[in-house]
Design a protein around this motif. Structure first.
Motif, PDB file in Angstrom:
ATOM      1  N   SER A   1       0.835  -1.206   0.000  1.00 58.16           N
ATOM      2  CA  SER A   1       0.000   0.000   0.000  1.00 58.16           C
ATOM      3  C   SER A   1       0.866   1.252   0.000  1.00 58.16           C
ATOM      4  O   SER A   1       0.583   2.217  -0.720  1.00 58.16           O
TER       5      SER A   1
ATOM      6  N   ASP B   1      -5.860  -0.567  -4.781  1.00 57.49           N
ATOM      7  CA  ASP B   1      -5.315  -1.162  -3.563  1.00 57.49           C
ATOM      8  C   ASP B   1      -6.330  -2.108  -2.929  1.00 57.49           C
ATOM      9  O   ASP B   1      -7.224  -1.674  -2.204  1.00 57.49           O
ATOM     10  N   GLU B   2      -6.188  -3.387  -3.210  1.00 50.99           N
ATOM     11  CA  GLU B   2      -7.089  -4.409  -2.648  1.00 50.99           C
ATOM     12  C   GLU B   2      -8.543  -4.012  -2.808  1.00 50.99           C
ATOM     13  O   GLU B   2      -9.304  -4.031  -1.835  1.00 50.99           O
TER      14      GLU B   2
HETATM   15 MG    MG Z   1      -2.194  -2.700   2.212  1.00 53.16          MG
END
Ligand code: MG
Ligand code: ADP
Lengths: 222, 244
Positions: free
Chosen positions: B43, B163-164
């Motif tokens: 991240s 991000d995810e």
């Molecule tokens: Mg992360």
């Protein structure tokens, strides 16, 4: 000998009472708009730690919240002329209300701003928005929506507090009541009616602000 | 020439050395999958690429806009880099259409009518043309995430960071979001995505990066990297994910 209630000597002066109520409402309206505007400004400075304004607003908030409104009003009306700042009783009353509401609403609105989820601000940043743009379009409306009930209560407190302005001869509702009572010596009847008028005004303002909030602030914002 | 170039990038959080010299080049049209254990710095790496995290040392260039040791024109960078988050982060007081229109009108000064056309176009792309006037809380998680993708696309980014973006979704809603990402990849959008969807990474990605302790530990073509991991750490990681 029992007291004989007689409201006629009060209603003789209905025009004075209504004019006073009108002035109270006008004072409150101007005080609320400017006071909340000041509160938004203070809240931004405090929430975003804008040096040196955050410290200045912090001090201002503490001073106003820890001193009596009557003394604040006297300071403005009787104290400031020593520095060459002279105003009419209306100007002093409005200024005192703005300064007072500004302090309380700074703290109320700051809480709303700080409740903005960090992720929403990051999303706005990642869209290349500037800080003022983010504040205006992303932060402000949900923040005001969150604290609208608290702001509404504070405006009503300030409206009721404006009774104190009769002490510098601002001709609002309490001033009118005092005047009428000094003529007819009917304290019970006069203040009974006056109390009823404040009560109705408070309910009306709350209703108005709830409606305004629903339309322009809360909307879908929760 | 590469669209994104990262060289010698370092990032600390206090004494925590989180990114320990990242070198990475991403070409236009690349679909990069970032994998690795929680806390490995995925991240943080993604967030440095659009300036949500500052850079202590190193160079970042996106389509000619450069940050040297963290200094440079952040807003110019952000206009070229879109980002989609795990938690959607839609603006709750605005409709889907308004969410999408906000940045083009405010940041680029796009006229309202034109911004509306753009919003309709990108909402159509994510399959939500009928949700223009819906508020976020009237949408499912998958729909909210697709609006978030549309919101990023409306700024016409050169590269999109994800991000995810399916991690917060109920399992049955994951595929509708992945389908949108797959479609973008097919259309040639440059993507850098942190994901736990290994199959998706293998099928859609053309570059796989395994992060470990703040470094790129292993990288290459997803199909070969998955089939023949060169390091025990990656082999372990793949094993752990597959048995999960
Ligand atoms: Mg992360
Ligand atoms: N805002 C922050 N402040 C301090 N430490 C952070 C912050 N964000 C991330 N970290 C630390 O940086 C490391 C990498 O985190 P992150 O990039 O989120 O990893 P990943 O996304 O791979 O799970 C972790 O040790 C995490 O605790």
């Amino acid at each position: 000998m029992a007291y004989r209630f007689d409201f006629a000597p009060v209603f003789e002066h209905t025009d004075l009472l209504l004019a006073g109520a009108g002035f109270t409402l006008a004072l409150t309206a101007v005080g609320a708009v400017l006071g909340i505007g000041l509160g938004v400004t203070g809240a931004v400075c405090r929430a975003w730690k804008l040096r040196p304004f955050d410290r200045m607003f912090g001090l201002y908030v503490e001073v106003i919240r820890n001193t009596p409104f009557l003394v604040q009003l006297f300071f403005i009306f009787f104290g400031l002329p020593a520095l060459g700042v002279r105003m009419s009783e209306w100007q002093a009353a409005v200024l005192a209300m703005v300064v007072n509401l500004g302090a309380y609403s700074t703290e109320i609105i700051r809480a709303g701003i700080q409740a903005t989820p960090r992720g929403q601000i990051e999303a706005a940043e990642s869209l290349a928005m500037t800080r003022p743009q983010i504040f205006r379009h992303v932060v402000l409306r949900p923040a005001l929506a969150k604290v609208w009930p608290a702001l509404t209560s504070q405006v009503i407190i300030v409206m009721l507090g404006s009774a104190v302005c009769s002490q510098i001869a601002t001709e609002e509702l309490t001033f009118a009541a005092n005047f009428i009572q000094s003529r007819n010596f009917r304290a019970f009847e006069t203040y009974f009616v006056t109390t009823g008028m404040y009560f109705v005004m408070a309910l009306a303002i709350r209703q108005l602000l709830v409606q305004l909030g629903q339309h322009y602030v809360v909307g879908r914002a929760r | 020439m590469s669209l994104v170039k990262i060289a010698g990038l370092h990032k600390h959080f206090g004494t925590n050395h989180v990114l320990k010299g990242i070198d990475l080049e991403v070409a236009s049209g690349d679909v990069v999958a970032l994998i690795g254990r929680s806390g490995s710095g995925k991240s943080t790496l993604l967030r440095t690429v659009n300036g949500l995290e500052t850079i202590d040392k190193g160079e970042l260039v996106v389509d000619g806009t450069a940050l040297h040791d963290g200094r440079g024109d952040l807003r110019a960078l952000r206009q070229k880099v879109g980002m989609v988050f795990q938690q959607f982060n839609l603006f709750p007081h605005l409709t889907a259409g308004q969410n999408v229109m906000l940045a083009p009108t405010v940041v680029k000064g796009t006229a309202k009518a034109e911004a509306e056309d753009i919003a309709k176009e990108v909402l159509l792309k994510v399959g939500l043309s009928d949700k223009f006037d819906s508020y976020p809380d009237q949408l499912s998680g998958g729909q909210q995430q697709r609006v978030a993708i549309a919101r990023a696309l409306a700024m016409r980014p050169k590269v999109l960071l994800c991000d995810e973006i399916t991690s917060a979704l109920d399992p049955e809603l994951v595929s509708e979001v992945l389908a949108v990402v797959r479609q973008l990849a097919t259309e040639g959008m440059t993507l850098i995505m942190v994901t736990h969807e290994m199959r998706f990474a293998r099928e859609v990605g053309n570059k796989l990066i395994f992060m470990h302790h703040g470094r790129i530990h292993e990288s290459g073509d997803p199909k070969t990297v998955f089939a023949e991991p060169q390091t025990p750490e990656l082999a372990n990681f793949i094993g752990a994910v597959q048995s999960a």
